[in-house]
Design a protein around this motif. Sequence first.
Motif, mmCIF file in Angstrom:
data_model
loop_
_atom_site.group_PDB
_atom_site.id
_atom_site.type_symbol
_atom_site.label_atom_id
_atom_site.label_comp_id
_atom_site.label_asym_id
_atom_site.label_seq_id
_atom_site.Cartn_x
_atom_site.Cartn_y
_atom_site.Cartn_z
ATOM 1 N N LYS A 143 -14.869 -22.934 -71.509
ATOM 2 C CA LYS A 143 -13.709 -22.449 -70.164
ATOM 3 C C LYS A 143 -14.566 -22.325 -68.880
ATOM 4 O O LYS A 143 -15.668 -22.385 -68.850
ATOM 5 C CB LYS A 143 -13.352 -21.187 -70.618
ATOM 6 C CG LYS A 143 -14.260 -19.949 -71.070
ATOM 7 C CD LYS A 143 -14.600 -19.323 -69.681
ATOM 8 C CE LYS A 143 -15.866 -17.906 -69.646
ATOM 9 N NZ LYS A 143 -16.378 -17.613 -68.575
ATOM 10 N N VAL A 144 -13.642 -22.354 -68.051
ATOM 11 C CA VAL A 144 -14.018 -22.080 -66.674
ATOM 12 C C VAL A 144 -12.994 -20.550 -66.378
ATOM 13 O O VAL A 144 -12.128 -20.477 -66.693
ATOM 14 C CB VAL A 144 -14.046 -22.998 -65.625
ATOM 15 C CG1 VAL A 144 -15.050 -23.909 -65.644
ATOM 16 C CG2 VAL A 144 -12.661 -23.475 -65.538
ATOM 17 N N ASN A 145 -13.555 -19.989 -65.318
ATOM 18 C CA ASN A 145 -12.559 -18.926 -64.729
ATOM 19 C C ASN A 145 -12.132 -19.406 -63.365
ATOM 20 O O ASN A 145 -13.169 -19.715 -62.562
ATOM 21 C CB ASN A 145 -13.349 -17.633 -64.504
ATOM 22 C CG ASN A 145 -14.039 -17.118 -65.620
ATOM 23 O OD1 ASN A 145 -15.283 -17.398 -66.097
ATOM 24 N ND2 ASN A 145 -13.324 -16.021 -66.329
ATOM 25 N N LEU A 146 -10.937 -19.945 -63.473
ATOM 26 C CA LEU A 146 -10.248 -20.529 -62.196
ATOM 27 C C LEU A 146 -10.311 -19.385 -60.762
ATOM 28 O O LEU A 146 -10.230 -19.573 -59.709
ATOM 29 C CB LEU A 146 -8.873 -21.042 -62.213
ATOM 30 C CG LEU A 146 -9.057 -22.318 -63.139
ATOM 31 C CD1 LEU A 146 -7.648 -22.647 -63.371
ATOM 32 C CD2 LEU A 146 -9.670 -23.448 -62.369
ATOM 33 N N SER A 147 -10.287 -17.943 -61.471
ATOM 34 C CA SER A 147 -10.446 -16.930 -60.484
ATOM 35 C C SER A 147 -11.080 -15.820 -61.156
ATOM 36 O O SER A 147 -10.699 -15.618 -62.677
ATOM 37 C CB SER A 147 -9.214 -16.558 -59.865
ATOM 38 O OG SER A 147 -9.241 -15.563 -58.798
ATOM 39 N N LEU A 148 -11.823 -14.998 -60.777
ATOM 40 C CA LEU A 148 -12.367 -14.017 -61.519
ATOM 41 C C LEU A 148 -12.570 -12.603 -60.385
ATOM 42 O O LEU A 148 -13.438 -12.841 -59.815
ATOM 43 C CB LEU A 148 -13.743 -14.405 -61.988
ATOM 44 C CG LEU A 148 -14.513 -13.197 -62.893
ATOM 45 C CD1 LEU A 148 -15.602 -13.947 -63.789
ATOM 46 C CD2 LEU A 148 -14.848 -12.019 -62.356
ATOM 47 N N ALA A 149 -11.593 -11.881 -60.453
ATOM 48 C CA ALA A 149 -11.425 -10.799 -59.474
ATOM 49 C C ALA A 149 -12.154 -9.713 -60.340
ATOM 50 O O ALA A 149 -11.522 -9.148 -61.444
ATOM 51 C CB ALA A 149 -10.176 -10.612 -58.908
ATOM 52 N N LEU A 160 -11.183 -6.753 -65.138
ATOM 53 C CA LEU A 160 -11.205 -8.135 -64.378
ATOM 54 C C LEU A 160 -9.835 -8.379 -64.227
ATOM 55 O O LEU A 160 -9.062 -7.892 -65.021
ATOM 56 C CB LEU A 160 -11.848 -9.061 -65.138
ATOM 57 C CG LEU A 160 -13.128 -9.000 -65.889
ATOM 58 C CD1 LEU A 160 -13.576 -10.240 -66.589
ATOM 59 C CD2 LEU A 160 -14.162 -9.025 -64.505
ATOM 60 N N ASP A 161 -9.406 -9.425 -63.323
ATOM 61 C CA ASP A 161 -8.341 -10.008 -63.085
ATOM 62 C C ASP A 161 -8.584 -11.421 -62.921
ATOM 63 O O ASP A 161 -8.990 -11.786 -62.096
ATOM 64 C CB ASP A 161 -7.377 -9.411 -62.065
ATOM 65 C CG ASP A 161 -6.090 -9.803 -61.959
ATOM 66 O OD1 ASP A 161 -5.736 -11.021 -62.164
ATOM 67 O OD2 ASP A 161 -5.114 -9.178 -62.116
ATOM 68 N N SER A 162 -8.137 -12.067 -64.230
ATOM 69 C CA SER A 162 -9.087 -13.430 -64.295
ATOM 70 C C SER A 162 -7.980 -14.619 -64.588
ATOM 71 O O SER A 162 -7.226 -14.179 -65.628
ATOM 72 C CB SER A 162 -10.252 -13.514 -65.135
ATOM 73 O OG SER A 162 -11.079 -14.814 -64.871
ATOM 74 N N LEU A 163 -8.036 -15.781 -64.461
ATOM 75 C CA LEU A 163 -7.341 -16.913 -64.853
ATOM 76 C C LEU A 163 -8.300 -17.613 -65.624
ATOM 77 O O LEU A 163 -9.320 -18.374 -65.129
ATOM 78 C CB LEU A 163 -6.807 -17.788 -63.681
ATOM 79 C CG LEU A 163 -5.885 -18.948 -64.328
ATOM 80 C CD1 LEU A 163 -4.841 -18.628 -65.354
ATOM 81 C CD2 LEU A 163 -5.450 -19.752 -63.193
ATOM 82 N N PHE A 164 -8.113 -17.746 -67.106
ATOM 83 C CA PHE A 164 -9.299 -18.469 -67.956
ATOM 84 C C PHE A 164 -8.487 -19.636 -68.196
ATOM 85 O O PHE A 164 -7.245 -19.762 -68.694
ATOM 86 C CB PHE A 164 -9.385 -17.726 -69.097
ATOM 87 C CG PHE A 164 -10.371 -16.599 -69.183
ATOM 88 C CD1 PHE A 164 -10.064 -15.445 -68.187
ATOM 89 C CD2 PHE A 164 -11.366 -16.574 -70.260
ATOM 90 C CE1 PHE A 164 -11.343 -14.475 -68.263
ATOM 91 C CE2 PHE A 164 -12.380 -15.598 -70.257
ATOM 92 C CZ PHE A 164 -12.459 -14.700 -69.273
ATOM 93 N N TYR A 165 -9.332 -20.904 -68.055
ATOM 94 C CA TYR A 165 -8.668 -22.174 -68.266
ATOM 95 C C TYR A 165 -9.753 -22.820 -69.481
ATOM 96 O O TYR A 165 -10.930 -23.259 -69.135
ATOM 97 C CB TYR A 165 -8.739 -22.974 -67.069
ATOM 98 C CG TYR A 165 -7.769 -24.161 -67.221
ATOM 99 C CD1 TYR A 165 -6.504 -24.214 -67.022
ATOM 100 C CD2 TYR A 165 -8.552 -25.599 -67.540
ATOM 101 C CE1 TYR A 165 -5.730 -25.272 -67.266
ATOM 102 C CE2 TYR A 165 -7.721 -26.246 -67.583
ATOM 103 C CZ TYR A 165 -6.297 -26.554 -67.219
ATOM 104 O OH TYR A 165 -5.650 -27.783 -67.628
ATOM 105 N N PRO A 166 -9.211 -23.231 -70.766
ATOM 106 C CA PRO A 166 -10.397 -23.793 -71.475
ATOM 107 C C PRO A 166 -10.170 -25.432 -71.573
ATOM 108 O O PRO A 166 -9.156 -26.045 -71.127
ATOM 109 C CB PRO A 166 -9.377 -23.387 -72.921
ATOM 110 C CG PRO A 166 -7.829 -23.327 -72.593
ATOM 111 C CD PRO A 166 -7.837 -23.228 -71.052
#
Length: 285
Positions: free
Chosen positions: A6-12, A24-30
């Motif tokens: 995965k990457v985190n397209l955003s990781l706040a 966290l507030d994050s968008l995970f993309y596998p």
Amino acid sequence: MLTCSKVNLSLAVTAKRPDGYHDLDSLFYPFRNPSDEITLKDAPAASGVTIRCDAPGVPLEPEKNLCGKAVYAYCKAAGMNVPGLVIHLEKHIPVAAGMGGGSADCATVLRLLQERFHALSQEQLEVTAFSLGADVPFFLNPRPSHVTGAGERIVPVDGLPERLPLLLAAPQFPVSAAWAYQHMDLARAVAEPPRTNELIDALRSLDYESAAQFMRNDLEHALFDKFPLLVLLRRFLLENGALRVMVSGSGPTLLALFRDDAAAQAAYARADAEFDPSVRFILPA
Ligand code: ATP
């Protein structure tokens, strides 16, 4: 069974919790690729759990390897004796790189055990996963997800592109997630509200220029300060067409977003020729 990465397209980072984890507030993309491959083979019960893996940096002691930890945690939650098992782990996901490799392996072993024994409810499986690491629950069912809490609140996000014009640059040195969290600027992070929903909207409408504005990683400042190679790589990728270059997770892998696949592929070819093999460039899929 193949794992995902995965990457985190955003990781706040939104708060530090009393239990030591961060909210966290994050968008995970596998991604299906790169992935690791895991097989379980039966062994005599007396021999316990054996891990076989050739990759450097991966502990073989079952008490330390996340695959072994998954077996112990599963059996404990199910009230079972630990069976004799040989776990073959073929590692392709860079280790300690911010791509969730260890967490993915851990979740995959939980899934394999659940397929065999059906000894836990879905809820018990999720609780066991979270007890093994904040990113592990995501890998029980990897799909693009808006993740909050310390990683346990996972809301699948529909309508994102199946494939994003991304190029990853994975320098072959490890960064521990603990180091990255210890060195982040918490006050600066919590002062800025997350804009994950705007990022999701931009990606849904394939508006990568806007998406680039909303991508964010609150852990990355410490990494760019400590590792000049990352600054160099970021500059190279920006000069070669990237709209945004950011650290993934706790790094050191960088993810670069491009206008389209052709731009990402052109940058890949140039980057691969320019840098020595100590940086691995990946077109994820
Ligand atoms: P995450 O995003 O889950 O924190 P990461 O990519 O930053 O993952 P991992 O690759 O999961 O980091 O590895 C973190 C550490 O865990 C490694 O330094 C390694 O010593 C240890 N480890 C234990 N089991 C594994 C495993 N199966 N694969 C990789 N690393 C493992």
